[in-house]
Design a protein around this motif. Structure first.
Motif, mmCIF file in Angstrom:
data_model
loop_
_atom_site.group_PDB
_atom_site.id
_atom_site.type_symbol
_atom_site.label_atom_id
_atom_site.label_comp_id
_atom_site.label_asym_id
_atom_site.label_seq_id
_atom_site.Cartn_x
_atom_site.Cartn_y
_atom_site.Cartn_z
ATOM 1 N N HIS A 18 0.829 -1.210 0.000
ATOM 2 C CA HIS A 18 0.000 0.000 0.000
ATOM 3 C C HIS A 18 0.865 1.263 0.000
ATOM 4 C CE1 HIS A 18 -3.885 2.028 0.793
ATOM 5 N NE2 HIS A 18 -3.068 2.973 1.221
ATOM 6 N N TYR A 22 0.812 2.141 -4.187
ATOM 7 C CA TYR A 22 -0.590 2.588 -4.169
ATOM 8 C C TYR A 22 -1.039 3.095 -5.543
ATOM 9 C CZ TYR A 22 -4.765 5.068 -2.588
ATOM 10 O OH TYR A 22 -6.062 5.513 -2.421
ATOM 11 N N GLN A 23 -0.212 3.940 -6.154
ATOM 12 C CA GLN A 23 -0.587 4.524 -7.453
ATOM 13 C C GLN A 23 -0.675 3.448 -8.538
ATOM 14 O OE1 GLN A 23 -1.338 7.693 -7.470
ATOM 15 N NE2 GLN A 23 -0.593 8.112 -5.413
ATOM 16 N N GLN A 62 -1.575 7.471 6.490
ATOM 17 C CA GLN A 62 -2.406 7.930 5.360
ATOM 18 C C GLN A 62 -2.713 9.424 5.480
ATOM 19 O OE1 GLN A 62 -5.632 4.987 5.514
ATOM 20 N NE2 GLN A 62 -5.254 4.608 3.352
ATOM 21 N N PHE A 65 -0.721 12.741 4.093
ATOM 22 C CA PHE A 65 -0.868 13.311 2.751
ATOM 23 C C PHE A 65 -2.062 14.259 2.664
ATOM 24 C CE2 PHE A 65 1.820 9.781 1.708
ATOM 25 C CZ PHE A 65 2.627 10.303 0.729
ATOM 26 N N HIS A 73 -8.363 9.879 8.975
ATOM 27 C CA HIS A 73 -8.189 8.452 8.680
ATOM 28 C C HIS A 73 -7.929 7.682 9.976
ATOM 29 C CE1 HIS A 73 -7.298 9.284 4.302
ATOM 30 N NE2 HIS A 73 -7.948 8.154 4.218
ATOM 31 N N TYR A 118 -15.916 14.283 6.325
ATOM 32 C CA TYR A 118 -15.230 15.057 5.279
ATOM 33 C C TYR A 118 -16.183 16.040 4.599
ATOM 34 C CZ TYR A 118 -11.966 15.856 1.441
ATOM 35 O OH TYR A 118 -11.098 16.427 0.548
ATOM 36 N N PHE A 119 -17.401 15.588 4.346
ATOM 37 C CA PHE A 119 -18.378 16.444 3.667
ATOM 38 C C PHE A 119 -19.302 17.163 4.644
ATOM 39 C CE2 PHE A 119 -17.760 13.308 0.076
ATOM 40 C CZ PHE A 119 -17.061 14.193 -0.714
ATOM 41 N N GLY B 116 2.227 10.896 -4.240
ATOM 42 C CA GLY B 116 1.004 11.678 -4.416
ATOM 43 C C GLY B 116 -0.134 11.177 -3.567
ATOM 44 N N GLY B 117 0.189 10.654 -2.401
ATOM 45 C CA GLY B 117 -0.880 10.243 -1.486
ATOM 46 C C GLY B 117 -1.132 8.751 -1.487
ATOM 47 N N ILE B 118 -1.577 8.242 -0.329
ATOM 48 C CA ILE B 118 -1.857 6.810 -0.219
ATOM 49 C C ILE B 118 -3.219 6.603 0.421
ATOM 50 C CG2 ILE B 118 0.495 5.921 -0.213
ATOM 51 C CD1 ILE B 118 0.333 5.992 2.869
ATOM 52 N N GLY B 119 -4.072 7.590 0.351
ATOM 53 C CA GLY B 119 -5.395 7.442 0.937
ATOM 54 C C GLY B 119 -6.376 8.338 0.231
ATOM 55 N N GLU B 120 -7.588 8.408 0.778
ATOM 56 C CA GLU B 120 -8.605 9.246 0.149
ATOM 57 C C GLU B 120 -8.250 10.722 0.293
ATOM 58 O OE1 GLU B 120 -9.413 6.753 2.169
ATOM 59 O OE2 GLU B 120 -10.622 5.411 0.954
ATOM 60 N N LYS B 121 -8.503 11.468 -0.766
ATOM 61 C CA LYS B 121 -8.459 12.929 -0.739
ATOM 62 C C LYS B 121 -7.112 13.514 -0.296
ATOM 63 C CE LYS B 121 -12.740 13.067 -1.945
ATOM 64 N NZ LYS B 121 -13.053 13.335 -3.336
ATOM 65 N N ALA B 122 -6.050 13.024 -0.878
ATOM 66 C CA ALA B 122 -4.747 13.644 -0.622
ATOM 67 C C ALA B 122 -4.733 15.000 -1.308
ATOM 68 C CB ALA B 122 -3.637 12.770 -1.160
ATOM 69 N N ASP B 123 -4.096 15.997 -0.680
ATOM 70 C CA ASP B 123 -4.091 17.309 -1.309
ATOM 71 C C ASP B 123 -2.699 17.906 -1.438
ATOM 72 O OD1 ASP B 123 -3.824 17.834 1.353
ATOM 73 O OD2 ASP B 123 -5.870 18.553 1.605
ATOM 74 N N ILE B 124 -1.701 17.035 -1.418
ATOM 75 C CA ILE B 124 -0.327 17.498 -1.674
ATOM 76 C C ILE B 124 0.403 16.501 -2.570
ATOM 77 C CG2 ILE B 124 -0.042 18.791 0.487
ATOM 78 C CD1 ILE B 124 1.788 16.181 1.192
ATOM 79 N N GLY B 189 -15.308 19.065 -0.767
ATOM 80 C CA GLY B 189 -15.052 17.723 -1.295
ATOM 81 C C GLY B 189 -13.944 17.686 -2.324
ATOM 82 N N GLY B 190 -13.176 18.776 -2.454
ATOM 83 C CA GLY B 190 -12.082 18.816 -3.416
ATOM 84 C C GLY B 190 -12.526 19.258 -4.799
ATOM 85 N N ASP B 251 -4.702 12.481 -10.990
ATOM 86 C CA ASP B 251 -4.355 11.059 -10.930
ATOM 87 C C ASP B 251 -3.356 10.668 -12.020
ATOM 88 O OD1 ASP B 251 -5.909 10.535 -8.775
ATOM 89 O OD2 ASP B 251 -7.679 9.977 -9.945
#
Lengths: 161, 286
Positions: A18, A22-23, A62, A65, A73, A118-119, B116-124, B189-190, B251
């Motif tokens: 992971h 991940y990408q 997680q 980021f 998370h 989040y929302f 570039g992130g490893i989870g939901e909604k990374a922003d950096i 929500g980005g 992405d």
């Protein structure tokens, strides 16, 4: 002893796959959450303590980021890990279909909690996110998670920490 | 005393759960700057070293294929250089005739996205260039398709890019063919929005939104997104907001360019950007 080593190796495999690939694991825009699989198996084997601690570690990593919601998370994964650890005796089985169902359900609950926070600032795309993002991701996560588990071929003996 | 420890031991599961939950909630409620530094420290200590290794392996695996493509491109570009050399000489002659002064060339730094992130909604994004390569905070980060974000922190050899999905990200923008300035920002929500559009606007779905050059960071003319639909802003119904389809799919981004020409980030940037039409042309040609 061998089972312990195998289990640790399995967890490390999930963790590094992971973290590092991940990408590359993406199917289109669908990403798996192998950290959640790790938390689920830790909770199934180690109970609420194992679930909570693994949830905290994976969640914080997680979160590093996402500066906007740093800690979110972790909160969600701790809750999921603790909950699975608490109720594991009532449904646990070494059958793969049971494990897949547990992972699938965990991912759906994980994302519902995650995105409802989040929302929470009044965003309308919550359900769109759940239907188009969570559902495929949950299926992908449970298939990949159980496939990796089968590769290691061992039984998750329940322990109490 | 022993009763106390006995109590702790009996309730260890719940106590550990509550303790970890409290720590996470405390982290979640930290002020922005502290949260940023803590996240950055964890990222730097745990993730970046491993991802640097993978990034290098990936780089070498693709090196041969990339080399072949580059050789072909090199040949094509060599021919183009000859043609442009001639055009440059001709241009210089015309400039002398018309007494124009030539513009400063635009200076980009090509960077690889390490993670570039490893989870939901990374922003950096973390990129592989830092201060030793000339990257400093507030430089714009772009790809040929358009805007990615801006630099917010730099090490010697790495930098952090704040993506356009980050909730603190703002850029002054306008439709490419009109002079109607507004602010582009990210929703909770980005999603990307163009805020503060007057009710009697000429903005319509399908319009390309580009940076306006105001605000001191982003030069004029960088594509930000396309207007998908217009809607009334929730609280202030005297203005509209446009939902944008981003010009760049984050992405798909694995390499970015940092616009390193410091002339573009001067405090008098507004005026300088107006003069930097070469950049606008660059995107228009693309």
């Amino acid at each position: 002893m061998i089972t312990n080593l195998k289990f640790t190796f399995f967890l490390l495999t999930l963790f590094f796959i992971h973290l590092l690939f991940y990408q590359y694991l993406a199917l289109g825009e669908v990403y798996p959450d192998l950290f959640l699989v790790l938390v689920v198996y830790c909770a199934l084997r180690g109970g609420p303590v194992g679930g909570s601690i693994s949830g905290f570690i994976c969640g914080i990593i997680q979160d590093s980021f996402s500066y906007t919601y740093f800690g979110l998370h972790a909160v969600v994964k701790i809750v999921i890990g603790f909950a699975i650890g608490k109720v594991r005796h009532s449904f646990f089985s070494n059958k793969y279909i049971v494990q897949a169902t547990i992972i699938l359900t965990s991912k759906i609950f994980h994302d519902i909690i995650f995105y409802s926070i989040y929302f929470s600032r009044g965003e309308e795309s919550f359900w769109r996110q759940i239907i188009f993002h969570t559902a495929p991701s949950a299926f992908y996560t449970c298939i990949l998670g159980v496939a990796l588990f089968i590769m290691f071929r061992f039984k998750v003996a329940i322990k109490s920490w | 005393m022993s009763k106390f420890f006995l109590f702790l031991w009996e309730h260890r599961q719940s106590l550990i759960f509550l303790l970890l939950l409290l720590i996470s909630l405390a982290v979640l409620s930290l002020p922005g700057r502290q949260r940023f530094h803590l996240a950055r420290r964890i990222n730097r200590a745990v993730i970046t070293p491993f991802q640097m290794v993978v990034s290098q392996v990936d780089y070498f695996l693709h090196l041969k294929k990339e080399n072949e493509i580059l050789r072909k491109n090199n040949f094509i570009l060599a021919l183009e250089v000859y043609r442009l050399e001639e055009a440059k000489k001709q241009n210089q002659r015309f400039e002398r005739l018309l007494e124009f002064t030539s513009q400063t060339p635009i200076h980009f730094i090509a960077c690889k996205v390490i993670s570039g992130g490893i989870g939901e909604k990374a922003d950096i994004f973390i990129i592989d260039k830092g201060t030793v390569h000339g990257v400093v905070p507030n430089l714009p980060v772009l790809v040929p398709e358009g805007l990615v974000g801006k630099i917010i922190e730099t090490d010697a050899k790495r930098s952090v890019v704040q993506l356009y999905t980050h909730q603190d990200f703002r850029v002054s923008a306008k439709p490419s063919q009109k002079e109607e300035r507004a602010i582009v920002g990210s929703g909770p929500g980005g999603e990307l929005y163009l805020f503060n559009i007057p009710l009697r606007t000429q903005v319509k779905p399908g319009d390309l939104i580009v940076s306006s050059g105001m605000g001191g960071i982003f030069p004029k003319g960088i594509p930000v997104g396309t207007v998908a639909e217009l809607e009334k802003e929730e609280e202030m119904e005297i203005t509209l907001r446009a939902i944008l389809t981003p010009a760049v799919d984050l992405d798909q981004v694995s390499e970015v360019f940092v616009l390193a020409d410091t002339a573009f980030v001067s405090p008098k940037a507004g005026l300088l950007f107006e003069a930097s039409d070469s950049l606008v042309n660059l995107w228009n040609e693309h």
